[in-house]
Enzyme design. Structure first.
Site, PDB file in Angstrom:
ATOM      1  N   LYS A  14       9.066 -41.308 -16.014  1.00 41.53           N
ATOM      2  CA  LYS A  14       9.356 -40.553 -17.065  1.00 41.53           C
ATOM      3  C   LYS A  14       9.936 -38.864 -16.565  1.00 41.53           C
ATOM      4  O   LYS A  14      11.272 -38.723 -17.364  1.00 41.53           O
ATOM      5  CB  LYS A  14       8.528 -40.101 -18.241  1.00 41.53           C
ATOM      6  CG  LYS A  14       7.628 -41.558 -18.509  1.00 41.53           C
ATOM      7  CD  LYS A  14       6.805 -41.534 -19.690  1.00 41.53           C
ATOM      8  CE  LYS A  14       5.452 -41.123 -19.457  1.00 41.53           C
ATOM      9  NZ  LYS A  14       4.593 -40.877 -18.152  1.00 41.53           N
ATOM     10  N   ARG A  88       3.617 -41.987 -28.571  1.00 44.29           N
ATOM     11  CA  ARG A  88       2.189 -42.235 -27.396  1.00 44.29           C
ATOM     12  C   ARG A  88       1.102 -43.110 -28.336  1.00 44.29           C
ATOM     13  O   ARG A  88       0.271 -43.089 -27.817  1.00 44.29           O
ATOM     14  CB  ARG A  88       1.700 -40.995 -26.668  1.00 44.29           C
ATOM     15  CG  ARG A  88       1.849 -41.391 -25.481  1.00 44.29           C
ATOM     16  CD  ARG A  88       1.251 -39.677 -24.583  1.00 44.29           C
ATOM     17  NE  ARG A  88       0.808 -39.658 -23.220  1.00 44.29           N
ATOM     18  CZ  ARG A  88       1.399 -38.813 -22.871  1.00 44.29           C
ATOM     19  NH1 ARG A  88       2.541 -37.583 -22.903  1.00 44.29           N
ATOM     20  NH2 ARG A  88       1.114 -39.325 -21.240  1.00 44.29           N
ATOM     21  N   ARG A 127       1.401 -34.607  -6.312  1.00 44.72           N
ATOM     22  CA  ARG A 127       2.496 -33.971  -6.726  1.00 44.72           C
ATOM     23  C   ARG A 127       2.087 -32.374  -7.069  1.00 44.72           C
ATOM     24  O   ARG A 127       1.092 -31.887  -7.428  1.00 44.72           O
ATOM     25  CB  ARG A 127       3.396 -34.356  -7.254  1.00 44.72           C
ATOM     26  CG  ARG A 127       2.463 -34.100  -8.698  1.00 44.72           C
ATOM     27  CD  ARG A 127       3.253 -34.547 -10.162  1.00 44.72           C
ATOM     28  NE  ARG A 127       2.311 -34.832 -11.123  1.00 44.72           N
ATOM     29  CZ  ARG A 127       2.709 -35.396 -12.338  1.00 44.72           C
ATOM     30  NH1 ARG A 127       3.612 -35.425 -13.110  1.00 44.72           N
ATOM     31  NH2 ARG A 127       1.855 -35.265 -13.123  1.00 44.72           N
ATOM     32  N   ARG A 161      -1.130 -28.954 -11.284  1.00 44.79           N
ATOM     33  CA  ARG A 161      -1.347 -29.284 -12.663  1.00 44.79           C
ATOM     34  C   ARG A 161      -2.655 -29.919 -12.413  1.00 44.79           C
ATOM     35  O   ARG A 161      -3.128 -30.750 -11.924  1.00 44.79           O
ATOM     36  CB  ARG A 161      -0.599 -30.362 -13.119  1.00 44.79           C
ATOM     37  CG  ARG A 161       0.369 -30.169 -13.830  1.00 44.79           C
ATOM     38  CD  ARG A 161       1.467 -31.741 -14.699  1.00 44.79           C
ATOM     39  NE  ARG A 161       0.872 -32.453 -15.338  1.00 44.79           N
ATOM     40  CZ  ARG A 161       1.559 -33.467 -16.150  1.00 44.79           C
ATOM     41  NH1 ARG A 161       2.841 -33.429 -15.595  1.00 44.79           N
ATOM     42  NH2 ARG A 161       0.816 -34.601 -16.724  1.00 44.79           N
ATOM     43  N   ARG A 172      -6.316 -40.400 -17.816  1.00 46.14           N
ATOM     44  CA  ARG A 172      -4.856 -40.578 -18.488  1.00 46.14           C
ATOM     45  C   ARG A 172      -4.337 -42.537 -18.421  1.00 46.14           C
ATOM     46  O   ARG A 172      -4.202 -42.735 -19.735  1.00 46.14           O
ATOM     47  CB  ARG A 172      -3.810 -40.035 -18.118  1.00 46.14           C
ATOM     48  CG  ARG A 172      -4.156 -38.548 -17.979  1.00 46.14           C
ATOM     49  CD  ARG A 172      -3.360 -37.838 -16.982  1.00 46.14           C
ATOM     50  NE  ARG A 172      -2.432 -37.849 -16.704  1.00 46.14           N
ATOM     51  CZ  ARG A 172      -1.619 -36.970 -15.534  1.00 46.14           C
ATOM     52  NH1 ARG A 172      -2.238 -36.241 -14.764  1.00 46.14           N
ATOM     53  NH2 ARG A 172      -0.641 -37.341 -15.881  1.00 46.14           N
TER      54      ARG A 172
HETATM   55  P1  AP5 Z   1       7.017 -38.163 -13.149  1.00 45.20           P
HETATM   56  O1  AP5 Z   1       8.688 -38.541 -12.975  1.00 45.20           O
HETATM   57  O2  AP5 Z   1       6.481 -36.452 -13.453  1.00 45.20           O
HETATM   58  O3  AP5 Z   1       6.496 -38.832 -13.968  1.00 45.20           O
HETATM   59  P2  AP5 Z   1       5.691 -38.989 -15.608  1.00 45.20           P
HETATM   60  O4  AP5 Z   1       5.525 -40.603 -15.881  1.00 45.20           O
HETATM   61  O5  AP5 Z   1       6.834 -37.166 -16.276  1.00 45.20           O
HETATM   62  O6  AP5 Z   1       4.191 -38.568 -15.382  1.00 45.20           O
HETATM   63  P3  AP5 Z   1       3.803 -37.761 -16.262  1.00 45.20           P
HETATM   64  O7  AP5 Z   1       2.417 -37.234 -15.379  1.00 45.20           O
HETATM   65  O8  AP5 Z   1       4.210 -36.144 -16.011  1.00 45.20           O
HETATM   66  O9  AP5 Z   1       3.420 -38.253 -16.977  1.00 45.20           O
HETATM   67  P4  AP5 Z   1       2.472 -37.919 -18.501  1.00 45.20           P
HETATM   68  O10 AP5 Z   1       2.958 -38.932 -19.282  1.00 45.20           O
HETATM   69  O11 AP5 Z   1       0.621 -38.254 -17.620  1.00 45.20           O
HETATM   70  O12 AP5 Z   1       1.896 -36.513 -18.097  1.00 45.20           O
HETATM   71  P5  AP5 Z   1       2.705 -35.756 -19.293  1.00 45.20           P
HETATM   72  O13 AP5 Z   1       3.308 -34.449 -19.279  1.00 45.20           O
HETATM   73  O14 AP5 Z   1       3.658 -36.722 -20.264  1.00 45.20           O
HETATM   74  O15 AP5 Z   1       6.723 -38.607 -11.507  1.00 45.20           O
HETATM   75  C1  AP5 Z   1       5.110 -38.912 -10.816  1.00 45.20           C
HETATM   76  C2  AP5 Z   1       5.637 -38.465  -9.548  1.00 45.20           C
HETATM   77  O16 AP5 Z   1       6.089 -39.369  -8.777  1.00 45.20           O
HETATM   78  C3  AP5 Z   1       6.669 -37.270  -9.023  1.00 45.20           C
HETATM   79  O17 AP5 Z   1       5.804 -36.770  -7.631  1.00 45.20           O
HETATM   80  C4  AP5 Z   1       7.656 -37.595  -8.794  1.00 45.20           C
HETATM   81  O18 AP5 Z   1       8.735 -36.760  -8.032  1.00 45.20           O
HETATM   82  C5  AP5 Z   1       7.242 -39.104  -7.539  1.00 45.20           C
HETATM   83  N1  AP5 Z   1       8.963 -39.944  -8.536  1.00 45.20           N
HETATM   84  C6  AP5 Z   1       8.509 -40.107  -9.803  1.00 45.20           C
HETATM   85  N2  AP5 Z   1       9.640 -41.599  -9.409  1.00 45.20           N
HETATM   86  C7  AP5 Z   1       9.488 -41.886  -8.770  1.00 45.20           C
HETATM   87  C8  AP5 Z   1      10.027 -42.930  -7.730  1.00 45.20           C
HETATM   88  N3  AP5 Z   1      10.814 -44.207  -8.515  1.00 45.20           N
HETATM   89  N4  AP5 Z   1       9.601 -43.224  -6.957  1.00 45.20           N
HETATM   90  C9  AP5 Z   1       8.769 -42.537  -5.895  1.00 45.20           C
HETATM   91  N5  AP5 Z   1       8.597 -40.993  -6.303  1.00 45.20           N
HETATM   92  C10 AP5 Z   1       8.620 -40.994  -7.571  1.00 45.20           C
HETATM   93  O19 AP5 Z   1       1.791 -35.391 -20.451  1.00 45.20           O
HETATM   94  C11 AP5 Z   1       0.392 -34.173 -19.697  1.00 45.20           C
HETATM   95  C12 AP5 Z   1      -0.974 -34.219 -21.462  1.00 45.20           C
HETATM   96  O20 AP5 Z   1      -0.599 -34.192 -22.345  1.00 45.20           O
HETATM   97  C13 AP5 Z   1      -1.641 -36.190 -21.542  1.00 45.20           C
HETATM   98  O21 AP5 Z   1      -2.410 -36.903 -21.088  1.00 45.20           O
HETATM   99  C14 AP5 Z   1      -2.280 -35.504 -22.637  1.00 45.20           C
HETATM  100  O22 AP5 Z   1      -3.417 -34.325 -22.761  1.00 45.20           O
HETATM  101  C15 AP5 Z   1      -1.066 -34.347 -23.523  1.00 45.20           C
HETATM  102  N6  AP5 Z   1       0.110 -35.064 -24.262  1.00 45.20           N
HETATM  103  C16 AP5 Z   1       1.529 -35.301 -23.746  1.00 45.20           C
HETATM  104  N7  AP5 Z   1       2.252 -36.103 -24.267  1.00 45.20           N
HETATM  105  C17 AP5 Z   1       1.113 -36.051 -26.070  1.00 45.20           C
HETATM  106  C18 AP5 Z   1       1.914 -36.961 -26.311  1.00 45.20           C
HETATM  107  N8  AP5 Z   1       3.068 -37.317 -27.435  1.00 45.20           N
HETATM  108  N9  AP5 Z   1       0.633 -36.932 -27.952  1.00 45.20           N
HETATM  109  C19 AP5 Z   1      -1.032 -36.419 -27.358  1.00 45.20           C
HETATM  110  N10 AP5 Z   1      -0.879 -35.955 -26.318  1.00 45.20           N
HETATM  111  C20 AP5 Z   1      -0.025 -35.384 -25.677  1.00 45.20           C
END
Ligand code: AP5
Length: 217
Positions: A14, A88, A127, A161, A172
């Site tokens: 994402k 979410r 990562r 992270r 997660r």
């Molecule tokens: P990346 O693009 O970083 O993936 P992502 O889907 O953004 O993953 P996140 O881990 O950031 O998502 P998340 O939803 O757990 O975290 P968030 O920050 O929202 O890609 C991942 C890796 O793969 C990278 O190394 C990239 O280079 C690689 N990659 C990408 N695409 C690829 C491909 N096609 N092929 C190969 N490699 C690839 O949330 C973190 C925490 O915050 C949550 O756990 C929660 O506690 C809180 N939080 C955030 N939002 C909310 C909400 N709305 N409600 C409640 N709590 C929330």
């Protein structure tokens, strides 16, 4: 002006795709994860509440994240928004609908990145980023050209992270399955959901998303 949600489990890509859309189309990436990490780093009241919850891999309260999105939504009024990691839960989906309608805006697409969970653990656990400029790296897919030196700014400091370890990633993912995946039927009923193969290369996923946004899919 398009408003889209990128939906998918942790590591689905994402953030990667939202950053590309922001750079390529001028849309504004609204990532609640980034907003929360910023609040934690600054030690704000929201950050203090969120820190331990995020470290466990659980979801922060709907009220907190909906308020964060509300504060930033107007910044995307002209160019359109990419909601990355929000909504979410069903409550958050309802909150987003109200926030958009109050501004005479609507959702155009909910793009689901369909992926394999075991691959996601490998993606996430490997990562890391440059501690100075934030350039992204990966133990398996993208190491710095000179070991230990950032390709972009030359810094020798890197960070990971705190929630990017296997145990927390599994929590997660369980949170995603239990609370986030159930919002898909809500958007299916509205005819907004489009699916892309998130296991494809980053460029290929980007091309699939572009085809949807350009109406050529
Ligand atoms: P990346 O693009 O970083 O993936 P992502 O889907 O953004 O993953 P996140 O881990 O950031 O998502 P998340 O939803 O757990 O975290 P968030 O920050 O929202 O890609 C991942 C890796 O793969 C990278 O190394 C990239 O280079 C690689 N990659 C990408 N695409 C690829 C491909 N096609 N092929 C190969 N490699 C690839 O949330 C973190 C925490 O915050 C949550 O756990 C929660 O506690 C809180 N939080 C955030 N939002 C909310 C909400 N709305 N409600 C409640 N709590 C929330």
């Amino acid at each position: 002006m398009l408003n889209i949600i990128l939906l998918g489990p942790p590591g689905a890509g994402k953030g990667t795709q939202a950053a590309r859309l922001q750079a390529g189309r001028g849309m504004v990436q609204l990532s609640t994860g980034d907003m929360l990490r910023e609040a934690v780093a600054k030690g704000t009241p929201v950050g203090i509440k969120a820190k331990e919850i995020m470290a466990r891999g659980e979801l922060v309260s709907d009220a907190i994240v909906s308020a964060l999105i509300g504060e930033r939504l107007d910044a995307s009024a002209e160019q359109g928004a990419i909601f990355d990691g929000f909504p979410r839960t069903k409550h958050q989906a309802a909150a987003l609908e109200i926030l958009l309608s109050q501004r005479n805006r609507k959702l155009d697409y909910v793009i689901e990145l369909v992926v394999d969970e075991d691959e996601l653990v490998r993606r996430i656990v490997g990562r890391f980023t440059c501690a100075n400029c934030g350039a992204p790296y990966h133990d398996h897919f993208k190491l710095p050209a000179v070991p230990g030196v950032c390709d972009v700014c030359g810094s020798t400091e890197f960070k990971r992270r705190p929630d990017d370890n296997e145990e927390t990633v599994r929590t997660r993912m369980a949170e995603y399955r239990a609370k986030t995946a159930p919002i898909l039927p809500y958007y299916e009923e509205k005819g907004l959901v489009r699916r892309v193969d998130g296991m494809a290369s980053v460029d290929d996923v980007a091309a699939q998303i572009d085809a949807i946004l350009d109406g050529t899919a």
